[in-house]
Structures are given as C-alpha cells and as structure tokens.
Design an enzyme around this catalytic site. Structure first.
Site, mmCIF file in Angstrom:
data_model
loop_
_atom_site.group_PDB
_atom_site.id
_atom_site.type_symbol
_atom_site.label_atom_id
_atom_site.label_comp_id
_atom_site.label_asym_id
_atom_site.label_seq_id
_atom_site.Cartn_x
_atom_site.Cartn_y
_atom_site.Cartn_z
ATOM 1 N N ASP A 10 0.542 66.062 14.614
ATOM 2 C CA ASP A 10 1.434 65.308 13.620
ATOM 3 C C ASP A 10 0.628 65.315 12.210
ATOM 4 O O ASP A 10 1.372 64.916 11.280
ATOM 5 C CB ASP A 10 1.762 64.021 14.330
ATOM 6 C CG ASP A 10 2.323 63.743 15.409
ATOM 7 O OD1 ASP A 10 3.336 64.909 15.700
ATOM 8 O OD2 ASP A 10 1.963 62.967 16.212
ATOM 9 N N ARG A 32 10.440 69.771 24.647
ATOM 10 C CA ARG A 32 9.638 68.475 24.942
ATOM 11 C C ARG A 32 10.148 68.075 26.392
ATOM 12 O O ARG A 32 10.689 67.082 26.487
ATOM 13 C CB ARG A 32 9.864 67.385 23.971
ATOM 14 C CG ARG A 32 9.457 67.894 22.590
ATOM 15 C CD ARG A 32 9.748 66.929 21.530
ATOM 16 N NE ARG A 32 8.531 66.027 21.734
ATOM 17 C CZ ARG A 32 8.642 64.656 20.750
ATOM 18 N NH1 ARG A 32 9.611 64.963 19.871
ATOM 19 N NH2 ARG A 32 7.747 63.888 20.882
ATOM 20 N N CYS A 92 13.075 63.701 17.149
ATOM 21 C CA CYS A 92 12.646 64.723 16.509
ATOM 22 C C CYS A 92 12.945 66.016 17.216
ATOM 23 O O CYS A 92 12.462 66.175 18.463
ATOM 24 C CB CYS A 92 11.381 64.656 15.893
ATOM 25 S SG CYS A 92 11.280 63.488 14.451
ATOM 26 N N ARG A 115 11.472 57.083 9.574
ATOM 27 C CA ARG A 115 11.257 56.411 10.836
ATOM 28 C C ARG A 115 9.835 56.309 11.019
ATOM 29 O O ARG A 115 9.288 55.701 11.867
ATOM 30 C CB ARG A 115 11.689 58.082 11.651
ATOM 31 C CG ARG A 115 13.127 58.127 11.840
ATOM 32 C CD ARG A 115 13.712 58.885 12.969
ATOM 33 N NE ARG A 115 12.655 58.677 14.156
ATOM 34 C CZ ARG A 115 12.715 59.596 15.236
ATOM 35 N NH1 ARG A 115 13.299 60.836 15.181
ATOM 36 N NH2 ARG A 115 12.124 59.433 16.309
ATOM 37 N N LYS A 159 2.322 54.219 14.414
ATOM 38 C CA LYS A 159 3.610 54.115 14.811
ATOM 39 C C LYS A 159 3.699 54.567 16.662
ATOM 40 O O LYS A 159 4.306 53.811 17.357
ATOM 41 C CB LYS A 159 4.373 55.384 13.932
ATOM 42 C CG LYS A 159 5.769 55.873 15.145
ATOM 43 C CD LYS A 159 6.528 56.861 14.229
ATOM 44 C CE LYS A 159 6.192 58.256 14.797
ATOM 45 N NZ LYS A 159 6.773 58.737 16.056
ATOM 46 N N ASN A 160 2.680 55.363 16.865
ATOM 47 C CA ASN A 160 2.763 55.735 18.285
ATOM 48 C C ASN A 160 1.872 54.840 19.218
ATOM 49 O O ASN A 160 1.827 55.156 20.375
ATOM 50 C CB ASN A 160 2.130 57.278 18.391
ATOM 51 C CG ASN A 160 3.281 58.244 17.958
ATOM 52 O OD1 ASN A 160 4.414 57.954 17.759
ATOM 53 N ND2 ASN A 160 3.038 59.399 17.597
HETATM 54 N N1 EPU Z 1 2.224 70.013 25.934
HETATM 55 C C1 EPU Z 1 1.889 71.058 26.832
HETATM 56 N N2 EPU Z 1 0.522 70.855 27.496
HETATM 57 C C2 EPU Z 1 -0.205 69.915 27.292
HETATM 58 C C3 EPU Z 1 0.253 68.713 26.371
HETATM 59 C C4 EPU Z 1 1.674 68.850 25.869
HETATM 60 O O1 EPU Z 1 2.477 72.050 26.834
HETATM 61 O O2 EPU Z 1 -1.068 69.858 28.010
HETATM 62 C C5 EPU Z 1 3.686 70.183 25.180
HETATM 63 C C6 EPU Z 1 4.809 69.748 26.165
HETATM 64 O O3 EPU Z 1 5.706 70.464 26.004
HETATM 65 C C7 EPU Z 1 4.861 68.302 25.381
HETATM 66 C C8 EPU Z 1 4.596 68.469 23.859
HETATM 67 O O4 EPU Z 1 3.525 69.508 24.018
HETATM 68 O O5 EPU Z 1 6.350 68.090 25.401
HETATM 69 C C9 EPU Z 1 3.966 67.187 23.516
HETATM 70 O O6 EPU Z 1 2.939 66.482 24.264
HETATM 71 P P1 EPU Z 1 3.103 65.054 24.676
HETATM 72 O O7 EPU Z 1 4.029 64.857 25.930
HETATM 73 O O8 EPU Z 1 1.939 64.610 24.701
HETATM 74 O O9 EPU Z 1 4.272 64.440 23.692
HETATM 75 P P2 EPU Z 1 4.966 62.934 23.637
HETATM 76 O O10 EPU Z 1 4.013 61.984 24.454
HETATM 77 O O11 EPU Z 1 6.302 63.307 23.952
HETATM 78 C C10 EPU Z 1 3.591 61.834 21.562
HETATM 79 C C11 EPU Z 1 3.820 61.372 20.196
HETATM 80 C C12 EPU Z 1 4.357 62.609 19.293
HETATM 81 C C13 EPU Z 1 3.159 63.467 19.264
HETATM 82 C C14 EPU Z 1 2.695 63.870 20.607
HETATM 83 C C15 EPU Z 1 1.351 64.898 20.658
HETATM 84 C C16 EPU Z 1 4.744 59.338 20.712
HETATM 85 C C17 EPU Z 1 5.813 58.430 20.781
HETATM 86 N N3 EPU Z 1 5.003 60.404 20.301
HETATM 87 O O12 EPU Z 1 4.627 62.688 22.012
HETATM 88 O O13 EPU Z 1 4.671 62.114 18.036
HETATM 89 O O14 EPU Z 1 3.697 64.542 18.516
HETATM 90 O O15 EPU Z 1 2.507 62.819 21.503
HETATM 91 O O16 EPU Z 1 0.658 64.405 20.122
HETATM 92 O O17 EPU Z 1 3.530 59.035 20.932
HETATM 93 C C18 EPU Z 1 5.491 61.853 15.895
HETATM 94 O O18 EPU Z 1 4.774 60.776 15.753
HETATM 95 O O19 EPU Z 1 5.919 62.445 15.011
HETATM 96 C C19 EPU Z 1 5.600 62.556 17.302
HETATM 97 C C20 EPU Z 1 6.330 63.551 17.583
#
Ligand code: EPU
Length: 421
Positions: free
Chosen positions: A309, A122, A117, A402, A22-23
């Site tokens: 995840d 975030r 979600c 999803r 998915k991602n």
């Molecule tokens: N964060 C930190 N410090 C860091 C890295 C992350 O505090 O160094 C916190 C932040 O608050 C951030 C959160 O952790 O909002 C998640 O990190 P990231 O920004 O990497 O998340 P994302 O890019 O919004 C993707 C996936 C998520 C998965 C995360 C972490 C996609 C579309 N989504 O989200 O997937 O949980 O990376 O691996 O790629 C899911 O598939 O159910 C999902 C939520």
C-alpha cells in the site's frame, strides 16, 4: 464525483499528524459487534471507509455515536440480523471482515460479494478455508456468500496465503470459542496486532500476534472495552515520500518508529533524508534522491516486508531520483496500471509485465487531467501533482478520501496549492 485541483512545483513546510490506521479500525469495528456491551474506540480516522463501516453496523442494529472527532462508541447490544446490507457491501471490500464476527455472534452470516478497490484479483478462498476449518459451512452463489456453523472446529488451522483479512476473520471467530485454536501461516501486519490487542481486552487469551503462529483461547462472553487504534504506517510512509519528493522539510507527528523498519530501509536506498527525533516524531529534510544501487529491485512483501500500500507513492518518488529502479509488485496484478498516467505527465517508465516496472529519473513532470483508480494510486497522483509544473486535476478523488482523512486541508496547512471541486 469529486475533483482535486493542484498547482504544483512548490516546496512545502510544516507539521502533519498521522491518523489512526484504516486497516486496523475496519476489523476492530467489525469485531465490536461480538461484544455483549459497548466498545469505545479512540484515534479513529474520519475516512470514507469508516463511514461505510458505521452504516454497515447501524444496518445490523448497532447504535453508534461519535464522542468527539476521533472517538467512536459502538453499542452492539441491539444487533438483530446476520445479513449485511448489499448496497454497503458493494462499496467496501473490507465487508468480508464481518463474516467471522457474525458467525461468532449468530452462528450464521450472509453477504453479497464485496466491492472495493480494483487493484487486481483478490481471491477469498483463504477466508473460506479458515472459517470452514473453524466449523463453518459456506455456500457461494452468483451474488451471495452464506455461512453457517455446523461442524466441529479443528484446533490447528493453516492459512495457505498470509492473507491479512483472512487472519483477522479467523482471529475473531476463534476468540468467541472457549477452545484453544492455533493459526499457522498468520499475517503479521501491525493492524493484525492491533485487532488482537482489542480482542484480548474483550476477554480472549491471544499469544503470538505479530508472528506467523497465533494461539487463541476464546470466550463466549466477549465484553466491550476501550481501545486505541494504532497510527497508520502507510500514511507515515506516504507523507515521508511526499515530503522528500517535493524537496520539503516536514515533521510527521504521532507515528510509530517500530512500524518503519523496512520502509526506512528502502527510503535510505533512495537517499531520503529522515530522522526520528523520538519514537513518534519523524523529520524529513530535503536530500539528493538517487535510485538504489546496492539492491536488485524494490519489492513488496507481506509484513515485515515493504507494504504494497506504500508502493505507488514510492514509484512517484523514483521519477525524481537519478538512475533507474526496478519495482516488483508481488501481490496485486493491477496495482501498477496507474503508472501509465505518470508517463502522460512526463515520467520515464517501462512496463515489463503486470508486476514489474522500471522507472528512470529524474524527470520533470507536467500537470495533467487524471482520474484516481484506487486509494493508493490516487494519493500517488496527488504527490505527482504536487511535484509537477502547472495544474493537475484528479477526478474520482472520493477514492482517495476512503483512506486519507481531510487530505486537502492537511496539505494546505503544509503550503500546498490544492483545492476540491
Ligand atoms: N496474496 C498471495 N499470496 C499471499 C498473500 C496474498 O497471492 O501469500 C495475494 C492474494 O491475491 C490476495 C492479495 O495478495 O488477494 C492481498 O492479500 P491479502 O488477502 O492479505 O489482502 P486483504 O486482506 O484483502 C489487506 C488490506 C489491503 C492490503 C493487503 C495487503 C485491509 C482491509 N486491506 O487486504 O489494503 O493491500 O491486506 O497488505 O486490511 C488498502 O488499504 O488500500 C488495501 C488494499
């Protein structure tokens, strides 16, 4: 609204195929709009988030056709606007992935704050910071983000969080510029690598994807191409956990051993009996589950650490393991809230704080009426329902769809007593 009804306490048996990640597919679909010709994606999962992404692309003016069940053709040549449909953006947090590609294509992008979600705060500051360093000015009001390329980009950017989607946005925008850009502090997840492979085929030169320093020399003429979406390692982990928690013998096909290192390390600590018969085929056999003894805690981390995840299913597995396990969810402050529902099913779980719980087992679980709060907690509740005595009803099952293709049918094929209502 959809419901899943599960009659549990049954051993499962058989084979299951892993879908595309998915991602990985979500950023690749967003990136496809940068091409000057169509792209053909194979191994595309038929999940709700992909369906919303298709609608987003269509609303921008792309022409999309399914060539077969898992092959999707995106023709971006008639794309006509840089503003995302707000109703669709409200359904998908990953809509943020369109900022970089739209900036690349039009020099401008506009969208409302994304939905998705609810698993904790975030923030999107890292996205804005990265895109600003790459030349965008971003204005944010109560409802919208608006971005315009209006200044010289720098050649080296640093991400203050190793954010997966911020790395992907930066990769896309940098790929559309003939300059050389270095991203420091990049996320290393397999889906970042899959996107980089796609952008390379489109014409960008990319080195270091999968490490925390990525160097990109882009081009203004990105061309559409064929690209295969990599297998979903979160599904692989989830089905391995499901098999082991229900004491079942299950063969998992089309997965990727090289994405399984840390997942395998933690499953071994729990006594999960697994073996790769080749690099794509994983067999799970019944085993004696036990809480890890030689490590202090089970902790989620950015790649190559244990993925957040896959944590919710692992917590369910721990309810069936003898002994106590401390789980530490490093990323999201809402991820663990669903454990209250496991407690109503009979699990022994102590909440220490928003990021930590202690699970003691083994415990008998009883069927309950529950509601899925997010994709990953939802599938964890399905596993709990498969383990439990009696009937479990899971409301809000659309959230599970999803991220997991055709989950009900795939579980029925393994012998599960599960139906949709
Ligand atoms: N964060 C930190 N410090 C860091 C890295 C992350 O505090 O160094 C916190 C932040 O608050 C951030 C959160 O952790 O909002 C998640 O990190 P990231 O920004 O990497 O998340 P994302 O890019 O919004 C993707 C996936 C998520 C998965 C995360 C972490 C996609 C579309 N989504 O989200 O997937 O949980 O990376 O691996 O790629 C899911 O598939 O159910 C999902 C939520």
């Amino acid at each position: 609204m959809t419901k899943l009804i599960i009659n549990g306490n049954k051993t499962l048996r058989g084979e299951i195929n892993i879908s595309g990640n998915k991602n990985a597919v979500l950023p690749c679909l967003a990136a496809s709009l940068m091409g000057n010709s169509p792209s053909i994606f194979s191994n595309v999962p038929q999940i709700e988030d992909v369906k919303v992404s298709i609608k987003l692309l269509e609303a921008l003016g792309c022409n999309i056709t399914w060539q077969n069940d898992h092959t999707l053709i995106v023709d971006p040549t008639k794309i006509s606007t840089f503003e995302l449909d707000p109703n669709l953006v409200a359904k998908l947090r990953a809509s943020i992935l369109y900022l970089g590609p739209l900036l690349a294509k039009f020099g401008s992008a506009k969208m409302r704050h994304p939905g998705g979600c609810i698993i904790g705060r975030r923030p999107v500051g890292t996205h804005f910071d990265a895109l600003s360093q790459l030349g965008a000015e971003i204005t944010v009001d109560e409802t919208n983000y608006e971005a315009n390329l209006n200044h010289e980009p720098v050649s080296e950017i640093f991400l203050d969080e190793v954010s997966v989607t911020a790395t992907e946005n930066a990769l896309c925008l940098a790929s559309s510029s003939p300059r050389t850009t270095r991203i420091l502090g990049a996320a290393c997840e397999p889906h970042v690598v899959n996107l980089a492979e796609y952008l390379s085929k489109m014409g960008a030169k990319i080195e270091g994807a999968g490490t925390n320093t990525i160097t990109i020399t882009g081009t203004k003429d990105l061309v559409g191409c064929e690209h295969e979406i990599s297998p979903d390692y979160i599904e692989t982990a989830t089905f391995a956990i499901l098999a082991s928690s229900t004491n079942s013998q299950i063969t998992i096909n089309n997965c990727r051993q090289s994405d399984f290192h840390m997942i395998g390390v933690y499953l071994k600590h729990f006594g999960v009996n697994f073996k790769f018969v080749d690099s794509k085929t994983l067999v799970i056999s019944p085993g004696q589950l036990k809480a890890p003894e030689s490590i202090k805690e089970i902790q989620t981390r950015p790649w190559p650490g244990f993925p957040t995840d896959a944590l919710s299913p692992l917590i369910v597995l721990a309810t069936q393991a003898s002994g106590s396990t401390l789980f530490h969810e490093w990323m999201y402050d809402g991820r663990l809230l669903f454990t209250d529902m496991l407690v109503t099913m009979g699990a022994k779980i102590i909440t220490c704080d928003p990021h930590r719980v202690i699970v003691s087992g083994p415990t008998k679980l009883r069927g309950k009426n529950l509601a899925s709060p997010d994709i990953r907690a939802g599938i964890a509740l399905v596993i709990a329902g498969l383990i439990a005595d009696g009937t479990t009803v899971i409301d809000n099952a659309h959230l599970i769809y999803r991220g997991y293709e055709n989950i009900t049918q795939r579980l029925i094929q393994l012998g599960a007593d599960i139906k949709e209502e």
